[in-house]
Design an enzyme around this catalytic site. Structure first.
Site, short mmCIF file in Angstrom:
data_model
loop_
_atom_site.label_atom_id
_atom_site.label_comp_id
_atom_site.label_asym_id
_atom_site.label_seq_id
_atom_site.Cartn_x
_atom_site.Cartn_y
_atom_site.Cartn_z
N ASP A 277 41.15 44.19 30.11
CA ASP A 277 41.55 43.24 28.59
C ASP A 277 40.56 43.69 27.83
O ASP A 277 39.38 44.54 28.32
CB ASP A 277 41.27 42.15 29.22
CG ASP A 277 40.23 41.74 30.03
OD1 ASP A 277 38.83 42.62 30.32
OD2 ASP A 277 39.53 40.16 29.67
N ASP A 279 37.00 42.67 27.81
CA ASP A 279 36.20 42.85 27.67
C ASP A 279 36.14 43.62 29.26
O ASP A 279 34.66 43.91 29.87
CB ASP A 279 35.21 41.21 28.76
CG ASP A 279 35.27 40.45 28.94
OD1 ASP A 279 36.69 40.41 29.43
OD2 ASP A 279 34.95 39.67 29.35
N ASP A 281 37.47 42.69 31.73
CA ASP A 281 37.08 42.00 33.98
C ASP A 281 38.16 42.22 34.38
O ASP A 281 38.77 41.43 35.38
CB ASP A 281 35.89 40.58 33.83
CG ASP A 281 36.32 39.52 32.52
OD1 ASP A 281 37.68 40.34 32.26
OD2 ASP A 281 36.19 39.13 32.66
N THR A 344 39.12 27.12 39.97
CA THR A 344 39.28 28.18 38.29
C THR A 344 37.89 28.04 37.68
O THR A 344 37.18 27.63 37.57
CB THR A 344 40.07 27.51 37.55
OG1 THR A 344 41.19 27.36 37.55
CG2 THR A 344 40.50 29.06 35.78
N GLU A 363 42.10 35.37 40.96
CA GLU A 363 42.26 34.49 39.83
C GLU A 363 43.43 34.88 39.97
O GLU A 363 44.58 36.12 39.82
CB GLU A 363 41.84 34.36 39.03
CG GLU A 363 40.49 33.19 40.02
CD GLU A 363 39.75 33.36 38.04
OE1 GLU A 363 39.85 31.30 38.02
OE2 GLU A 363 39.05 33.40 37.05
N LYS A 376 34.57 39.28 38.10
CA LYS A 376 35.53 40.23 37.87
C LYS A 376 35.68 41.63 37.44
O LYS A 376 34.70 41.52 36.23
CB LYS A 376 36.76 39.21 37.48
CG LYS A 376 36.93 39.08 35.98
CD LYS A 376 37.71 37.93 35.92
CE LYS A 376 37.68 37.12 34.64
NZ LYS A 376 38.50 35.77 34.35
C1 G1P Z 1 41.39 30.87 32.25
C2 G1P Z 1 41.55 31.46 33.01
C3 G1P Z 1 40.57 31.31 34.98
C4 G1P Z 1 39.14 31.84 34.44
C5 G1P Z 1 39.07 32.21 32.62
C6 G1P Z 1 38.21 33.13 32.44
O1 G1P Z 1 40.47 29.39 32.04
O2 G1P Z 1 43.35 30.33 34.33
O3 G1P Z 1 41.00 31.55 36.22
O4 G1P Z 1 38.54 32.40 35.44
O5 G1P Z 1 40.31 31.91 31.76
O6 G1P Z 1 38.71 33.88 32.08
P1 G1P Z 1 40.78 28.52 31.73
O7 G1P Z 1 41.51 28.77 30.25
O8 G1P Z 1 42.40 28.15 32.87
O9 G1P Z 1 39.85 27.25 31.95
ZN ZN Z 2 37.70 39.12 30.48
#
Ligand code: G1P
Ligand code: ZN
Length: 543
Positions: A277, A279, A281, A344, A363, A376
């Site tokens: 993606d 950045d 990760d 999360t 995740e 990540k």
């Molecule tokens: C979303 C993803 C989560 C991840 C985060 C940052 O968060 O669901 O797993 O860690 O982006 O990349 P959310 O928008 O669901 O809070």
């Molecule tokens: Zn990212």
């Protein structure tokens, strides 16, 4: 004296979410907005002063301007040393690694991850702590409080660091070191994987297509995949990082990277298709003819990880976020290693990693990584898959089929309802929360609800408690329905509905995912009433 104290106005909206402070570029362009938040960090995290601070970003629009400001403020606040990626570029996992390599007290990462970039897009800032992990909630809370109260910030006026010239520059008492964005990261990956074996795999005709999505991983993939591993030129697409990510949405999933699914389904599919993606990760993995869901990828890597050089000594533990499917739990049981279920957000894994209780974690949102870093790591996952393919001599399809036959298969999907009015989203959550106790024991189709509650988490390392982490309806091992509010949106509220169904019988392992989940989606429709309460006809995004 070039260091000046300037007046700022406190901002009430600088509350960091799941992944830092993420707002529209236009919000960051308000006078002193960035300075206000940065000064809050410098005021709260006083350990930075005598130490090293790592700075970099994903290269999106406004990256260079923000980095110049951050460097000038680091000098204004008397930080001893700043390590910055050349051109202001550092992927999130590379920045996390640099914090570790330089024993830095923290890092400023300018990114809004996969969110669209450009003047009308998003911008963001994350603060990572010593050790390379994301700031814990208690710390971001204190930074937020400071951001609402401060009245001045300190800046080295007139600073203009040459971000493109590697080497040292002095800004007042602060030493600025511009470093190659890729070197240390590439070295780390070499220490984990069998590069010779992967090189042979390419020589024998193995093929990869890696999509850098015009975002930060382009230079990293070029160096590692092409220059070091000998993948044929043309193995990377959209390799040039652009400030607006080419107008795209660098979120590698079945919607925004549908062209990769099409490639996997074509007659000319490479052996491995992958993307990262904005950045760097996240990761997406496909093989010839199939998509590997992130929960499956985590489980399959867990099953094969000790074959890879960096992991030969065994697995300390495994972990997944609560909404991620339970495929990795099955592997953990078979391998007799501990498996953790966390809220999360990556920071919850970091405590376990620091306590040496975890080797691999992931995740559902296309994030996977290991104990080698504290974020990540998209390219890490791609290299891990390459190494598994090279070591086993199997195809992605063969690995998946054997895995499902042995451990069973978790069918999985996520439905996002984006840009809802906040009040509407809250109504959905509140009404389900109220209904939960009455659901326990009720039967829907063949499934009986064994548990229905709101997830809260007590950190096994420091005992801290995170409440309100999502509503879950559990049908034993057979299925789960989960609902939670996103913490990363920049407009309105986003609700996420997660559906998971587990099958073990050999004749039930090859269904198309959408068919396998149709009955559960219908049940979720009755229980959660998302369409009914939001007035929508269906989710905005299905991944
Ligand atoms: C979303 C993803 C989560 C991840 C985060 C940052 O968060 O669901 O797993 O860690 O982006 O990349 P959310 O928008 O669901 O809070
Ligand atoms: Zn990212």
């Amino acid at each position: 004296m070039p260091v000046r104290e300037l007046l700022t106005q406190a901002y009430a909206d600088q509350k960091p979410g799941t992944a830092g402070l993420r707002k529209k570029v236009t919000v960051f362009l308000q006078p002193h907005y960035l300075e206000n938040f940065l000064q809050a960090i410098f005021d709260v995290e006083t350990s930075l002063k005598a130490s090293t601070l790592v700075i970099g970003g994903d290269g999106r629009y406004h990256n260079r301007v923000a980095i110049q400001t951050a460097i000038a403020m680091a000098a204004g606040n008397g930080i001893a040393r700043v390590v910055v990626g050349q051109g202001g570029i550092l992927s999130t996992p590379a920045a996390s690694n640099l914090i570790r390599v330089h024993n830095a007290a923290g890092g400023l990462l300018f990114t809004a991850s996969h969110n669209p970039a450009g003047p009308d897009g998003d911008f963001g800032i994350k603060f990572n702590i010593a050790g390379g992990g994301q700031a814990p909630e208690a710390l971001t809370g204190r930074i937020y409080d400071a951001s609402k109260a401060i009245s001045r910030y300190r800046i080295y006026e007139g600073a203009n660091v040459d971000l493109d010239r590697r080497g040292s520059q002095q800004l007042g008492d602060t030493l600025i070191e511009v470093v190659d964005s890729v070197d240390d990261y590439a070295q780390l990956q070499q220490s984990l994987f069998d590069f010779d074996l992967i090189r042979d795999w390419f020589k024998r005709g193995g093929r990869i297509c890696f999509d850098a999505m015009h975002a930060v991983t382009g230079p990293y993939a070029q160096r590692i995949l092409i220059e070091q591993l000998g993948a044929p030129a043309g193995s990377i697409i959209n390799a040039t990082p652009l400030e607006d990510f080419g107008g795209g949405h660098p979120d590698p999933n079945l919607i925004y990277a549908k062209h990769l699914l099409d490639l996997a389904m074509s007659a000319d599919s490479p052996d491995l298709i992958a993307a990262s993606d904005g950045d760097g990760d996240r990761n997406m993995i496909l093989g010839r003819g199939l998509f590997i869901s992130p929960g499956d990828s985590l489980a399959m890597l867990a099953a094969h990880l000790t074959k890879l050089p960096g992991y030969k000594s065994g697995l300390k533990g495994l972990a997944r976020s609560m909404p991620t499917c339970r495929a990795v739990d099955v592997v953990a049981k078979a391998l007799k290693v501990e498996c953790f279920e966390t809220p999360t957000g990556w920071k919850f894994f970091c405590n376990l990693l620091d306590a040496d209780r975890l080797t691999l974690c992931g995740e559902e949102s296309f994030g996977t990584s290991s104990s080698h870093t504290r974020e990540k790591d998209g390219l890490w996952a791609v290299l891990a898959w390459l190494n598994v393919l090279a070591t086993t001599g199997l195809s992605v399809q063969q690995i998946a089929s054997a895995h499902w036959l042995r451990h069973g298969r978790h069918y999985y999907v996520r439905h996002d309802y984006d840009e809802l009015p906040v009040a509407t989203a809250n109504t959905v959550v509140d009404s389900l929360r109220k209904a939960l106790p009455s659901l326990i024991g009720s039967t829907h189709d063949d499934w009986t609800i064994s548990q229905a509650d709101e997830f809260s988490y007590t950190d096994p390392v420091d005992g801290s408690v995170a409440t309100g982490q999502g509503l879950r309806i559990v049908f034993g091992d057979a299925a789960r329905i989960i609902l939670r509010l996103s913490g990363t949106g920049t407009e309105g509220a986003t609700l996420r509905l997660y559906l998971e169904r587990y099958e073990t019988a050999a004749d039930k392992l090859g269904w198309p995912t959408s068919e396998a989940l149709t009955p559960l989606a219908r049940i979720a429709g009755h229980l959660v009433r998302l369409n009914e309460l939001t007035g929508r006809e269906g989710p905005s995004v299905v991944t």
